[in-house]
Motif scaffolding. Structure first.
Motif, PDB file in Angstrom:
ATOM      1  N   TRP A   1       0.831  -1.211   0.000  1.00 37.18           N
ATOM      2  CA  TRP A   1       0.000   0.000   0.000  1.00 37.18           C
ATOM      3  C   TRP A   1       0.860   1.254   0.000  1.00 37.18           C
ATOM      4  N   GLU A   2       1.934   1.198   0.780  1.00 39.64           N
ATOM      5  CA  GLU A   2       2.832   2.339   0.828  1.00 39.64           C
ATOM      6  C   GLU A   2       3.439   2.586  -0.554  1.00 39.64           C
TER       7      GLU A   2
ATOM      8  N   GLN B   1       0.750   3.992  -2.965  1.00 44.58           N
ATOM      9  CA  GLN B   1       0.481   5.425  -2.744  1.00 44.58           C
ATOM     10  C   GLN B   1       1.624   6.274  -3.293  1.00 44.58           C
TER      11      GLN B   1
ATOM     12  N   SER C   1      -7.567  -1.346   4.817  1.00 51.48           N
ATOM     13  CA  SER C   1      -6.569  -0.696   3.962  1.00 51.48           C
ATOM     14  C   SER C   1      -7.247  -0.077   2.747  1.00 51.48           C
TER      15      SER C   1
ATOM     16  N   TRP D   1     -10.353   0.997   2.604  1.00 47.72           N
ATOM     17  CA  TRP D   1     -11.076   2.207   3.059  1.00 47.72           C
ATOM     18  C   TRP D   1     -10.092   3.369   3.195  1.00 47.72           C
ATOM     19  N   ASN D   2      -8.924   3.088   3.743  1.00 44.62           N
ATOM     20  CA  ASN D   2      -7.917   4.142   3.882  1.00 44.62           C
ATOM     21  C   ASN D   2      -7.502   4.666   2.510  1.00 44.62           C
TER      22      ASN D   2
ATOM     23  N   HIS E   1      -9.932   7.144   1.152  1.00 41.77           N
ATOM     24  CA  HIS E   1      -9.748   8.473   1.744  1.00 41.77           C
ATOM     25  C   HIS E   1      -8.559   9.181   1.097  1.00 41.77           C
ATOM     26  N   PHE E   2      -7.466   8.424   0.931  1.00 42.15           N
ATOM     27  CA  PHE E   2      -6.256   8.971   0.319  1.00 42.15           C
ATOM     28  C   PHE E   2      -6.545   9.465  -1.099  1.00 42.15           C
TER      29      PHE E   2
ATOM     30  N   SER F   1      -8.645  12.580  -1.209  1.00 43.61           N
ATOM     31  CA  SER F   1      -7.917  13.763  -0.733  1.00 43.61           C
ATOM     32  C   SER F   1      -6.914  14.254  -1.773  1.00 43.61           C
ATOM     33  N   GLN F   2      -6.417  13.341  -2.614  1.00 46.12           N
ATOM     34  CA  GLN F   2      -5.420  13.720  -3.615  1.00 46.12           C
ATOM     35  C   GLN F   2      -6.035  14.134  -4.953  1.00 46.12           C
TER      36      GLN F   2
ATOM     37  N   TYR G   1     -14.497   5.407   8.599  1.00 43.84           N
ATOM     38  CA  TYR G   1     -14.430   6.205   7.360  1.00 43.84           C
ATOM     39  C   TYR G   1     -15.517   7.293   7.366  1.00 43.84           C
TER      40      TYR G   1
ATOM     41  N   GLY H   1     -14.510   9.997   9.451  1.00 49.41           N
ATOM     42  CA  GLY H   1     -13.454  10.747   8.778  1.00 49.41           C
ATOM     43  C   GLY H   1     -14.004  11.667   7.706  1.00 49.41           C
TER      44      GLY H   1
END
Lengths: 360, 343
Positions: free
Chosen positions: B175-176, B179, B207, B209-210, B213-214, B217-218, B250, B253
């Protein structure tokens, strides 16, 4: 929870750590460059089990000498000092004596996690840190901070994240010299890593994680910035996220993941630093951790009925120590050494501040 | 010379190693073919191996196999010479196959690749194989990132992480990396579709769901319209599985991006209340209701007596019935709310 009550197998774990100090099987070869970390797990584990007396004076001295033998002793050159610190093993150590070529000095560098675990091990063994090359260690730490505030692990190139920031903070705390860290950018990195879930990931936008949250909060604590950095609401949300990690007794690292022994420490210690450990069901947590013990070889595994390893054995035991059960010595949640070892360190700090001739 | 490693190999036969059976086959890195020691290879005859020096009283020794000692003795020898050659590159491959966590070998390998101007596409293939074999190893992912940076081409990265996610959809390293690739090469076009797919497969994948969000936001950011869309999306996911922490988190958030407060987003309270009336008592639902009421009490002091009573009832039911493992926490929340909003 099953009706079965597990007993804590202290004597077996003492033997397990004793064996770790001697020789690991080839299946553990991935630890070849982090033997220092395994040494720290074994020593701190024995300390918490009150089993360090098993090592006689000579054996302790041999271990201390081995640790110091892994320290890189650079000249006064700033670039050389940036590569100082402690190595995790001896893979390339013998190259230095054979050659002074660039390739050797670039590759045979200190590693920030190994520097932290070397210093922690020395403290546990009662050493006075007098042979630590302080200016070089500080130059090594300072050279590893990135512009975004996080840290690399080594000069030769590595990922940068929260783990190495924690190691930097621990080293600076141990040596009582924070000049190597830009605390403003470090704090900013930590706060930017707080996800919408209310806890920290390894970096901005990454999923909140128990290990990263520990590194973040322990760093703020060691830097003396915890209270000034988090608002009341942020703190409340973080505590809730941490408490919600308890699942089926054990603690998980992220939502909807299975519980894992090591989070007994990562989550437990974070809660302890925040003064909220009692919000967990500590009896259920203890039973989960005990269920991962190997009754034959000793040691603790990640999950029940799995193979134990040094990291999970140590973090399971230091997690249990937080619960003040099983006759374990109390552990300091921020440095992850026994409170007794921390007292020894504090005594060293006093001696250093009394004696201004000691170079810091 | 060379005795340290040999001593260790002898000791492994007499010392019961912690927790694990020792596998005494010596075929590491040989792909099943007969292993030929470097010391027996003609093309290496000019090199004098450099043994490991662990000192007289080493601790935490590792029971190296003979092929491992052989490879690393030759590795040390070429490092000492500062040799940056094709054969040294080949040697690092064997060294990495035996221990992919040795970050210095990876660093040496990169130094050689640079010096030789090696084919980096080929290196990406090697690295992919290593990642597939060691998906939770930090060094392989770091190496991948460096090579991709050198190439300036991130077009293979999404596919690579998808291969890894097909085995473990929560792999943090992957995931890192994903991204990073998305940010560096601006590859967001189909990212939300991919997240949808993962959430369809497993709505509990935190992960994913995160990542949702990422991605937002981008890209679009959390505009009013996006918030509304995301609230509806999340409500639908919760309707599928109510007792699932990830979408509740989420949802919290997403609505935090609103000007104002939790309660300002549409009909969340009515929606929760309805589920509750229908008999849903998931701790996540109850916790969300508590948050909505806390928010309301902050802003409307006149409602405090009524809402506080309701909050304390919920805390009590969580502590004694629905979330007993966290009973001490709910007792604390009870005290905290009473202190802040009581008479």
């Amino acid at each position: 929870m099953s009706g079965r009550e597990y007993l804590f197998l202290r004597a077996r774990h003492v033997k397990y750590f004793r064996r770790c100090l001697q020789v690991l099987p080839f299946t553990s070869v991935t630890y070849d460059t982090s033997r220092m970390a395994v040494l720290y797990f074994a020593l701190s584990g024995l300390d918490l089990l009150d089993g360090l007396s098993e090592l006689d004076k000579e054996e302790r001295q041999h271990i201390i000498n081995w640790i110091y033998s892994l320290q890189i002793l650079p000249g006064n050159d700033r670039d050389e000092q940036a590569c100082a610190g402690f190595r995790g093993g001896t893979t390339l150590a013998s190259c230095r004596g054979e050659s002074s070529c660039d390739t050797v000095s670039q590759l045979d560098c200190g590693h920030i996690t190994m520097t932290y675990t070397a210093l922690a091990s020395l403290i546990i063994l009662g050493d006075d840190l007098s042979r630590v090359e302080r200016p070089a260690v500080m130059a090594h730490v300072a050279a590893l901070q990135c512009p975004d505030g996080s840290f690399f692990s080594t000069r030769g190139g590595s990922e940068n994240d929260m783990r190495f920031m924690y190691c930097a903070a621990a080293i600076c705390y141990i040596l009582q010299d924070f000049s190597a860290i830009n605390t403003t950018s470090a704090t900013k990195y930590i706060l930017n890593s707080m996800s919408y879930e209310g806890a920290m990931g390894q970096g901005t936008h990454l999923e909140a994680h128990g290990g990263s949250s520990y590194c973040a909060i322990a760093t703020l604590h060691l830097l003396g910035k915890l209270d000034s950095s988090l608002s009341r609401t942020q703190r409340e949300r973080l505590v809730r996220w941490l408490v919600e990690r308890q699942s089926g007794g054990g603690l998980q690292g992220r939502p909807n993941k299975p519980p894992d022994t090591c989070y007994a420490f990562w989550i437990g210690a974070t809660l302890q630093i925040l003064g909220a450990l009692d919000y967990l069901d500590t009896a259920a947590l203890r039973q989960f951790v005990l269920s991962t013990q190997d009754p034959i070889t000793g040691g603790l595994a990640k999950y029940p009925n799995s193979n134990p390893d040094g990291l999970h054995t140590y973090l399971g035991i230091s997690g249990l120590s937080l619960l003040r059960k099983d006759n374990l010595k109390p552990v300091d949640p921020a440095l992850n050494i026994s409170q007794q070892a921390l007292s020894h360190l504090h005594q060293l700090h006093k001696n250093i501040s009394k004696n201004s001739t000691v170079p810091c | 010379m060379g005795s340290t490693a040999n001593n260790i190999t002898t000791e492994e036969n007499t010392t019961q190693a912690p927790g694990e059976e020792h596998d005494d086959s010596l075929d590491d890195g040989s792909d099943g073919e007969a292993w030929v020691f470097y010391r027996e290879r003609k093309e290496w005859a000019d090199i004098t191996p450099v043994p490991q020096d662990d000192g007289p009283h080493a601790v935490v020794k590792i029971a190296y196999t003979d092929p491992f000692t052989d490879v690393y003795d030759y590795l040390r020898a070429v490092v000492v010479k500062g040799e940056l050659s094709e054969r040294a590159l080949y040697l690092t491959e064997d060294a990495i196959n035996m221990n992919a966590a040795n970050y210095t070998v990876w660093q040496y390998r990169r130094k050689i690749l640079r010096h030789l101007g090696s084919d980096l596409e080929q290196e990406l293939n090697f690295c992919r194989e290593m990642i597939e074999m060691n998906p939770k190893n930090y060094q392989v992912w770091h190496h991948r990132r460096v090579i991709v940076e050198w190439l300036g081409d991130g077009s293979k990265e999404l596919k690579l992480t998808e291969i890894i996610f097909s085995q473990d959809a929560k792999n943090y390293h992957a995931w890192e990396h994903r991204q990073w690739a998305l940010k560096t090469f601006k590859l967001y076009d189909r990212e939300l579709d991919y997240v949808d797919l993962l959430l369809e497969e497993d709505v509990r994948n935190n992960s994913a769901w995160n990542q949702r969000h990422f991605t937002i936001s981008q890209t679009t950011g959390f505009t009013k319209e996006v918030i509304q869309r995301e609230v509806e999306y999340t409500k639908a996911a919760i309707a599928k599985v109510v007792d699932n922490e990830s979408p509740w988190s989420y949802l919290r958030g997403v609505v935090q991006h609103c000007e104002g407060s939790l309660a300002s987003v549409g009909d969340l309270w009515e929606w929760c209340q309805k589920m509750h009336d229908e008999g849903q008592c998931s701790p996540h639902l109850l916790t969300f209701m508590l948050d909505l009421m806390e928010d309301r009490m902050e802003r409307q002091p006149d409602l405090r007596p009524t809402l506080l009573k309701r909050c304390l009832e919920i805390c009590e039911s969580l502590a004694t019935k629905y979330d007993r493992i966290r009973r001490e926490y709910w007792r604390y929340i009870e005290r905290n709310l009473s202190h802040r909003f009581g008479a």
